[in-house]
Design a protein around this motif. Structure first.
Motif, PDB file in Angstrom:
ATOM      1  N   GLN A 289       0.771  -1.129  -0.149  1.00  0.00           N
ATOM      2  CA  GLN A 289       0.122  -0.025  -0.108  1.00  0.00           C
ATOM      3  C   GLN A 289       0.850   1.266   0.063  1.00  0.00           C
ATOM      4  O   GLN A 289       0.402   2.416  -0.360  1.00  0.00           O
ATOM      5  N   ALA A 290       2.051   1.102   0.156  1.00  0.00           N
ATOM      6  CA  ALA A 290       2.972   2.397   0.265  1.00  0.00           C
ATOM      7  C   ALA A 290       3.587   2.523  -1.272  1.00  0.00           C
ATOM      8  O   ALA A 290       4.698   3.388  -1.464  1.00  0.00           O
ATOM      9  N   LEU A 291       3.012   1.923  -2.376  1.00  0.00           N
ATOM     10  CA  LEU A 291       3.699   1.989  -3.539  1.00  0.00           C
ATOM     11  C   LEU A 291       3.363   3.335  -3.808  1.00  0.00           C
ATOM     12  O   LEU A 291       4.391   3.756  -4.619  1.00  0.00           O
ATOM     13  N   GLY A 292       2.601   3.993  -3.682  1.00  0.00           N
ATOM     14  CA  GLY A 292       2.389   5.383  -4.070  1.00  0.00           C
ATOM     15  C   GLY A 292       3.482   6.465  -3.452  1.00  0.00           C
ATOM     16  O   GLY A 292       4.096   7.545  -4.261  1.00  0.00           O
ATOM     17  N   GLU A 293       4.184   5.758  -2.378  1.00  0.00           N
ATOM     18  CA  GLU A 293       4.943   6.749  -1.769  1.00  0.00           C
ATOM     19  C   GLU A 293       6.722   6.489  -2.616  1.00  0.00           C
ATOM     20  O   GLU A 293       7.612   7.380  -2.527  1.00  0.00           O
ATOM     21  N   THR A 294       6.608   5.529  -3.431  1.00  0.00           N
ATOM     22  CA  THR A 294       7.762   5.121  -4.152  1.00  0.00           C
ATOM     23  C   THR A 294       7.920   5.925  -5.399  1.00  0.00           C
ATOM     24  O   THR A 294       8.782   5.962  -6.200  1.00  0.00           O
ATOM     25  N   LEU A 295       6.558   6.681  -6.048  1.00  0.00           N
ATOM     26  CA  LEU A 295       6.654   7.218  -7.249  1.00  0.00           C
ATOM     27  C   LEU A 295       7.441   8.359  -7.185  1.00  0.00           C
ATOM     28  O   LEU A 295       7.706   9.130  -6.221  1.00  0.00           O
ATOM     29  N   LEU A 296       8.000   8.942  -8.403  1.00  0.00           N
ATOM     30  CA  LEU A 296       9.029   9.989  -8.444  1.00  0.00           C
ATOM     31  C   LEU A 296       8.260  11.144  -8.737  1.00  0.00           C
ATOM     32  O   LEU A 296       7.578  11.107  -9.869  1.00  0.00           O
ATOM     33  N   PRO A 297       8.552  12.096  -8.128  1.00  0.00           N
ATOM     34  CA  PRO A 297       8.193  13.640  -8.651  1.00  0.00           C
ATOM     35  C   PRO A 297       9.013  14.171  -9.698  1.00  0.00           C
ATOM     36  O   PRO A 297      10.014  13.340  -9.993  1.00  0.00           O
ATOM     37  N   LYS A 298       8.557  15.078 -10.522  1.00  0.00           N
ATOM     38  CA  LYS A 298       9.439  15.474 -11.892  1.00  0.00           C
ATOM     39  C   LYS A 298      10.906  15.823 -11.419  1.00  0.00           C
ATOM     40  O   LYS A 298      11.688  15.718 -12.241  1.00  0.00           O
ATOM     41  N   ARG A 299      11.070  16.379 -10.314  1.00  0.00           N
ATOM     42  CA  ARG A 299      12.352  16.751 -10.001  1.00  0.00           C
ATOM     43  C   ARG A 299      13.325  15.825  -9.739  1.00  0.00           C
ATOM     44  O   ARG A 299      14.566  15.973  -9.801  1.00  0.00           O
ATOM     45  N   ILE A 300      12.714  14.674  -9.326  1.00  0.00           N
ATOM     46  CA  ILE A 300      13.724  13.498  -9.105  1.00  0.00           C
ATOM     47  C   ILE A 300      13.588  12.550 -10.406  1.00  0.00           C
ATOM     48  O   ILE A 300      14.613  11.894 -10.773  1.00  0.00           O
ATOM     49  N   ALA A 301      12.437  12.677 -11.126  1.00  0.00           N
ATOM     50  CA  ALA A 301      12.346  11.925 -12.533  1.00  0.00           C
ATOM     51  C   ALA A 301      13.268  12.207 -13.362  1.00  0.00           C
ATOM     52  O   ALA A 301      13.815  11.432 -14.102  1.00  0.00           O
ATOM     53  N   LEU A 302      13.649  13.503 -13.434  1.00  0.00           N
ATOM     54  CA  LEU A 302      14.446  14.033 -14.758  1.00  0.00           C
ATOM     55  C   LEU A 302      15.934  13.549 -14.512  1.00  0.00           C
ATOM     56  O   LEU A 302      16.292  12.966 -15.416  1.00  0.00           O
TER      57      LEU A 302
ATOM     58  N   LEU B 211      18.016  -1.841  -5.998  1.00  0.00           N
ATOM     59  CA  LEU B 211      17.019  -2.890  -5.361  1.00  0.00           C
ATOM     60  C   LEU B 211      16.580  -2.465  -4.160  1.00  0.00           C
ATOM     61  O   LEU B 211      15.414  -2.743  -3.741  1.00  0.00           O
ATOM     62  N   ARG B 212      17.155  -1.122  -3.759  1.00  0.00           N
ATOM     63  CA  ARG B 212      16.596  -0.492  -2.660  1.00  0.00           C
ATOM     64  C   ARG B 212      15.246   0.302  -3.047  1.00  0.00           C
ATOM     65  O   ARG B 212      14.473   0.759  -1.911  1.00  0.00           O
ATOM     66  N   GLY B 213      14.863   0.566  -4.162  1.00  0.00           N
ATOM     67  CA  GLY B 213      13.776   1.290  -4.380  1.00  0.00           C
ATOM     68  C   GLY B 213      14.227   2.241  -5.469  1.00  0.00           C
ATOM     69  O   GLY B 213      15.232   3.006  -5.377  1.00  0.00           O
ATOM     70  N   SER B 214      13.322   2.838  -6.442  1.00  0.00           N
ATOM     71  CA  SER B 214      13.422   3.848  -7.288  1.00  0.00           C
ATOM     72  C   SER B 214      13.617   5.048  -6.581  1.00  0.00           C
ATOM     73  O   SER B 214      14.543   6.010  -7.076  1.00  0.00           O
ATOM     74  N   ARG B 215      12.937   5.508  -5.444  1.00  0.00           N
ATOM     75  CA  ARG B 215      12.970   6.868  -4.772  1.00  0.00           C
ATOM     76  C   ARG B 215      14.406   7.083  -4.242  1.00  0.00           C
ATOM     77  O   ARG B 215      15.233   7.972  -4.368  1.00  0.00           O
ATOM     78  N   GLU B 216      14.832   5.835  -3.494  1.00  0.00           N
ATOM     79  CA  GLU B 216      16.248   5.879  -3.186  1.00  0.00           C
ATOM     80  C   GLU B 216      17.391   5.972  -3.983  1.00  0.00           C
ATOM     81  O   GLU B 216      18.105   6.946  -3.912  1.00  0.00           O
ATOM     82  N   SER B 217      17.183   5.407  -5.290  1.00  0.00           N
ATOM     83  CA  SER B 217      18.260   5.490  -6.325  1.00  0.00           C
ATOM     84  C   SER B 217      18.187   6.889  -6.834  1.00  0.00           C
ATOM     85  O   SER B 217      19.080   7.441  -7.299  1.00  0.00           O
ATOM     86  N   GLY B 218      16.916   7.309  -6.969  1.00  0.00           N
ATOM     87  CA  GLY B 218      16.760   8.717  -7.746  1.00  0.00           C
ATOM     88  C   GLY B 218      17.392   9.820  -6.771  1.00  0.00           C
ATOM     89  O   GLY B 218      17.998  10.657  -7.397  1.00  0.00           O
TER      90      GLY B 218
END
Length: 546
Positions: free
Chosen positions: A20-33, A163-170
């Motif tokens: 249920q915390a999947l939404g918290e791992t999604l990237l905002p534009k400033r990190i997605a860029l 592997l730690r998650g896209s938000r952490e790697s971003g």
């Protein structure tokens, strides 16, 4: 042993994250860029080198065409960005080129694109990390004997971070990527100001003469000259690699996903175009001379420079000229440029797992690739990409010159087929839509995609002709192998589905052939007898008391 492995996994990857915390791992534009742009922006770093080196074959005068070639490359970049902005709106599920081509051109063409993209993602990691390791080896010669080991270690570190998650790697890669953009921006602004005020110096290589290769004494004359210009154009199109990653990573964006992805794509295209044009312009303004073999291709007072001369990349020479009076900025520009080459591999670590998950969902790859891991990343896809990149690095001994010959082919195969698919998509939509405004927008989109087909198709032909015997055949062979394997996997899943399917819904009761009943009994008493009686009522083939 199992406890030790679990502790090690938690140390490297982190604690599990609830679904249920999947939404918290999604990237905002400033990190997605920075996550999705590092590949494309790093390509801009070495694309000018490729253009100048190719043109230098015909002598110094030929290099004067580099700004026009850069403009042509930017034109293709504009068309590709415009096309993919439409793709992320029309196909936001993350399939990208694969989904576009499969939907509009059929599953066989879709598998061809998927094969091309999977191979190209692996090569992106191998090429970027090997190139970045070369910068390190040049700065620290003692690292050179361990170049392969260092490259494997870097790829492993990238895999663990993802592997730690896209938000952490971003978050880990955002600062270096923005620092790279800021450093290049500062160099460009300072160089242009110096040019306007008449204080821009000359690059070290500007004092050397370029020796035309045998057969090119007449410069860019005839069909051979035209072909060389096309070769330089195709080499410059290396700046387009990585643009498609955003269309495959739309599910990683925060909502509204498509809009944020399209905005990020526009930012990426604008930054890449400005960087490419600025670097090519400053290279000409400072007189940067680049050749394939500087030992014999560059001369001073009529004498070859010899093997002792080290040819710095274009950005390095421009930085040394612009910041000749402030060395810290020179070191910063060269350091972040080498770093961004390594971080470019992170784009593939975001794009490959998502594409593999879509193929797993469609049963062209094992279904395990469509499942998220403890940290809600596509862990199996990350591990597969890591293994593939390590295989290429070890197999080619982290030699960038050898690996680069395998590169780009897959990108332009997917570019071309994707835009053919989008042309067909708009044609089909026009047949059903009656609103005048919508039809006008669709016609405009179809024209953009049609121009894209012509541009990327031409580049694809040139790349195949010029790189086939230099290593591109390896890429095509692996693509063909993947295509066959994915077809076999699909047929396996279909065969299993047929075997387990219910033939008649009215007679769907299937009884087991053999039932072995086990009754747990501490001693013989009334509860044990009742349990035995219940077990016998199920008509087991055999019964056992334990």
């Amino acid at each position: 042993m199992r406890d030790f492995a679990d502790r090690l996994k938690r140390l490297l990857v982190g604690r599990p994250v609830p679904s249920q915390a999947l939404g918290e791992t999604l990237l905002p534009k400033r990190i997605a860029l920075p996550v999705f742009a590092s590949d494309a922006l790093s390509s801009v770093g070495y694309a000018p080198d490729e253009v100048l080196v190719t043109l230098a074959v015909a002598g110094l005068a030929a290099t004067a065409l580099s700004p026009w070639i850069a403009l042509a490359v930017v034109g293709v970049l504009v068309v590709v960005v415009a096309s993919y902005r439409q793709t992320v709106h029309a196909y936001p599920s993350g399939g990208g080129d694969y989904e576009v081509v499969s939907t509009n051109l059929g599953s066989h063409a879709g598998l061809l694109v998927a094969s091309a993209l999977l191979v190209d993602y692996v090569l992106t990691v191998a090429v970027s990390v090997s190139s970045g390791t070369s910068y390190l080896a040049a700065a620290v010669p003692s690292v050179a004997p361990y170049k392969v080991q260092v490259a494997v270690g870097v790829v492993t570190l990238l895999a663990v971070l993802n592997l730690r998650g896209s938000r952490e790697s971003g978050g880990a890669f955002a600062v270096p990527t923005y620092l790279y953009m800021a450093a290049i921006g500062a160099m460009v602004v300072a160089g242009l100001l110096q040019e306007l005020t008449g204080h821009l110096g000359r690059a070290e290589s500007a004092g050397f003469d370029i020796v035309a290769q045998p057969g090119w004494d007449q410069g860019l004359a005839g069909l051979a000259g035209a072909f060389l210009i096309l070769r330089a154009f195709s080499s410059g199109c290396a700046a387009l690699t990585g643009v498609e990653a955003i269309s495959n990573g739309v599910p990683s964006f925060q909502r509204p996903k498509s809009r944020n992805a399209a905005t990020t794509l526009l930012l990426l295209g604008s930054i890449a175009a400005l960087m490419l044009l600025s670097i090519i312009h400053l290279a000409g303004a400072t007189g940067v001379h680049m050749v394939e073999n500087p030992a014999t291709g560059l001369t001073s007072n009529g004498q070859p420079l010899g093997a002792s001369y080290h040819q710095d990349p274009v950005i390095g020479q421009i930085a040394a000229t612009v910041f000749s009076g402030f060395k810290p900025m020179f070191y910063l520009v060269t350091a972040v440029t080498g770093l961004i080459l390594v971080l470019a591999a992170n784009t593939a670590f975001n794009g490959f797992p998502v594409l593999a998950s879509v193929l797993g969902r469609d049963e062209f790859l094992p279904r395990q690739l469509s499942q998220r891991g403890d940290r809600l990343a596509y862990s199996n896809g990350i591990i597969v990409l890591w293994l593939g990149a390590v295989a290429f690095i070890v197999g080619f001994q982290a030699d960038t010159n050898s690996l680069i010959q395998l590169y780009i082919v897959g990108v332009f195969i997917s570019f071309t087929l994707s835009q053919v698919g989008m042309v067909r998509h708009w044609t089909r939509e026009l047949a059903t839509v009656t609103d005048a405004r919508s039809r006008s927008r669709m016609r405009r989109s179809r024209v953009i995609n049609a121009v894209g087909v012509a541009g990327t198709g031409l580049v694809l032909v040139i790349v195949l002709v010029t790189k086939l015997t230099r290593g591109a055949w390896v890429t095509l062979t692996i693509m063909g192998f993947l295509y066959l394997v994915m077809n076999r996997i699909r047929r396996h899943y279909q065969r299993v589905a047929e075997e387990v399917a219910v033939a008649d819904l009215h007679d769907s009761r299937v009884l087991p052939a053999h039932v072995h009943a086990i009754v747990l009994a501490s001693r013989l008493h009334q509860p044990t007898l009742r349990a035995l009686t219940y077990a016998q009522s199920t008509h087991p083939t055999s019964i056992e008391a334990v």
